[in-house]
Design a protein around this motif. Structure first.
Motif, PDB file in Angstrom:
ATOM      1  N   MET A 186       1.893 -17.927 -11.168  1.00 43.90           N
ATOM      2  CA  MET A 186       2.999 -18.056 -10.243  1.00 43.90           C
ATOM      3  C   MET A 186       3.802 -16.754 -10.239  1.00 43.90           C
ATOM      4  N   ILE A 187       4.063 -16.250  -9.073  1.00 47.20           N
ATOM      5  CA  ILE A 187       4.881 -15.055  -8.898  1.00 47.20           C
ATOM      6  C   ILE A 187       6.342 -15.460  -9.064  1.00 47.20           C
ATOM      7  N   ARG A 188       7.073 -14.693  -9.878  1.00 50.28           N
ATOM      8  CA  ARG A 188       8.478 -15.002 -10.145  1.00 50.28           C
ATOM      9  C   ARG A 188       9.376 -13.891  -9.613  1.00 50.28           C
ATOM     10  N   GLN A 189      10.635 -14.247  -9.386  1.00 47.94           N
ATOM     11  CA  GLN A 189      11.610 -13.261  -8.943  1.00 47.94           C
ATOM     12  C   GLN A 189      11.680 -12.110  -9.946  1.00 47.94           C
ATOM     13  N   PHE A 190      11.719 -10.894  -9.440  1.00 49.69           N
ATOM     14  CA  PHE A 190      11.783  -9.639 -10.184  1.00 49.69           C
ATOM     15  C   PHE A 190      10.442  -9.199 -10.764  1.00 49.69           C
ATOM     16  N   ASP A 191       9.355  -9.896 -10.423  1.00 45.09           N
ATOM     17  CA  ASP A 191       8.020  -9.450 -10.838  1.00 45.09           C
ATOM     18  C   ASP A 191       7.638  -8.183 -10.078  1.00 45.09           C
ATOM     19  N   LEU A 192       6.858  -7.335 -10.739  1.00 48.03           N
ATOM     20  CA  LEU A 192       6.289  -6.143 -10.122  1.00 48.03           C
ATOM     21  C   LEU A 192       4.875  -6.452  -9.686  1.00 48.03           C
ATOM     22  N   ILE A 193       4.558  -6.078  -8.470  1.00 49.60           N
ATOM     23  CA  ILE A 193       3.204  -6.254  -7.954  1.00 49.60           C
ATOM     24  C   ILE A 193       2.753  -4.931  -7.344  1.00 49.60           C
ATOM     25  N   ASP A 194       1.449  -4.777  -7.202  1.00 48.69           N
ATOM     26  CA  ASP A 194       0.918  -3.576  -6.554  1.00 48.69           C
ATOM     27  C   ASP A 194       1.313  -3.563  -5.085  1.00 48.69           C
ATOM     28  N   ASN A 195       1.612  -2.390  -4.589  1.00 45.45           N
ATOM     29  CA  ASN A 195       1.881  -2.222  -3.167  1.00 45.45           C
ATOM     30  C   ASN A 195       0.541  -2.381  -2.432  1.00 45.45           C
ATOM     31  N   PRO A 196       0.416  -3.358  -1.530  1.00 49.03           N
ATOM     32  CA  PRO A 196      -0.860  -3.557  -0.836  1.00 49.03           C
ATOM     33  C   PRO A 196      -1.152  -2.500   0.230  1.00 49.03           C
ATOM     34  N   SER A 197      -0.162  -1.694   0.596  1.00 55.95           N
ATOM     35  CA  SER A 197      -0.357  -0.672   1.625  1.00 55.95           C
ATOM     36  C   SER A 197      -0.947   0.595   1.015  1.00 55.95           C
ATOM     37  N   LEU A 198      -2.174   0.916   1.375  1.00 57.10           N
ATOM     38  CA  LEU A 198      -2.805   2.128   0.856  1.00 57.10           C
ATOM     39  C   LEU A 198      -2.045   3.376   1.283  1.00 57.10           C
ATOM     40  N   ARG A 199      -1.466   3.349   2.465  1.00 57.64           N
ATOM     41  CA  ARG A 199      -0.758   4.514   2.989  1.00 57.64           C
ATOM     42  C   ARG A 199       0.510   4.826   2.199  1.00 57.64           C
ATOM     43  N   SER A 200       1.286   3.808   1.848  1.00 53.00           N
ATOM     44  CA  SER A 200       2.558   4.064   1.161  1.00 53.00           C
ATOM     45  C   SER A 200       2.468   3.941  -0.359  1.00 53.00           C
ATOM     46  N   ARG A 201       1.325   3.521  -0.873  1.00 57.11           N
ATOM     47  CA  ARG A 201       1.167   3.331  -2.313  1.00 57.11           C
ATOM     48  C   ARG A 201       1.341   4.623  -3.109  1.00 57.11           C
ATOM     49  N   ILE A 202       1.064   5.751  -2.511  1.00 59.26           N
ATOM     50  CA  ILE A 202       1.209   7.038  -3.199  1.00 59.26           C
ATOM     51  C   ILE A 202       2.668   7.277  -3.578  1.00 59.26           C
ATOM     52  N   VAL A 203       3.579   6.944  -2.672  1.00 65.20           N
ATOM     53  CA  VAL A 203       5.007   7.141  -2.906  1.00 65.20           C
ATOM     54  C   VAL A 203       5.637   5.928  -3.597  1.00 65.20           C
ATOM     55  N   ALA A 204       5.178   4.735  -3.236  1.00 66.60           N
ATOM     56  CA  ALA A 204       5.735   3.484  -3.766  1.00 66.60           C
ATOM     57  C   ALA A 204       4.597   2.629  -4.326  1.00 66.60           C
ATOM     58  N   PRO A 205       4.194   2.881  -5.566  1.00 63.28           N
ATOM     59  CA  PRO A 205       3.048   2.167  -6.111  1.00 63.28           C
ATOM     60  C   PRO A 205       3.282   0.673  -6.360  1.00 63.28           C
ATOM     61  N   PHE A 206       4.554   0.289  -6.538  1.00 59.36           N
ATOM     62  CA  PHE A 206       4.863  -1.110  -6.840  1.00 59.36           C
ATOM     63  C   PHE A 206       5.896  -1.658  -5.873  1.00 59.36           C
ATOM     64  N   LEU A 207       5.871  -2.983  -5.743  1.00 53.80           N
ATOM     65  CA  LEU A 207       6.896  -3.729  -5.026  1.00 53.80           C
ATOM     66  C   LEU A 207       7.526  -4.689  -6.023  1.00 53.80           C
ATOM     67  N   VAL A 208       8.800  -4.970  -5.832  1.00 52.75           N
ATOM     68  CA  VAL A 208       9.513  -5.928  -6.677  1.00 52.75           C
ATOM     69  C   VAL A 208       9.826  -7.152  -5.829  1.00 52.75           C
TER      70      VAL A 208
END
Length: 104
Positions: A1-23
């Motif tokens: 289960m995904i919880r609030q404040f979890d870090l996940i991989d950025n699914p966008s290949l284009r922006s992952r270079i600058v922003a590797p994770f999403l919160v």
């Protein structure tokens, strides 16, 4: 289960270079919709300027900027793997979200 404040991989290949994770900023108590509300974690540049709605955070001994002003929604299935948590930053994140959403 995904919880609030979890870090996940950025699914966008284009922006992952600058922003590797999403919160995940959306509460895990609300799991009815097909999407999750997230904010990007940008790699910290030496010229980075923090605002009242961006936070310096650390993950795996690297510095990032959590950009709460750049909220967005992603499809839940793309958030399959949790890479960590920013739960220790909960108070700072909530204060920044309050500033963003209410102005205080």
């Amino acid at each position: 289960m995904i919880r609030q404040f979890d870090l996940i991989d950025n699914p966008s290949l284009r922006s992952r270079i600058v922003a590797p994770f999403l919160v995940v900023v959306q509460s895990h108590l609300y799991d009815e919709g097909p999407t999750l509300l997230v904010a990007p974690m940008l790699r910290m540049a030496s010229t980075a300027v923090l605002t009242r709605v961006s936070l310096a955070v650390s993950h795996q001994h690297q510095e990032y900027i959590l950009m709460l002003s750049e909220l967005g929604a992603i499809n839940r299935p793309t958030a399959a793997i949790v890479r960590g948590s920013l739960l220790p930053y909960e108070d700072d994140i909530r204060r920044a979200l309050d500033r963003l959403l209410t102005g205080f």
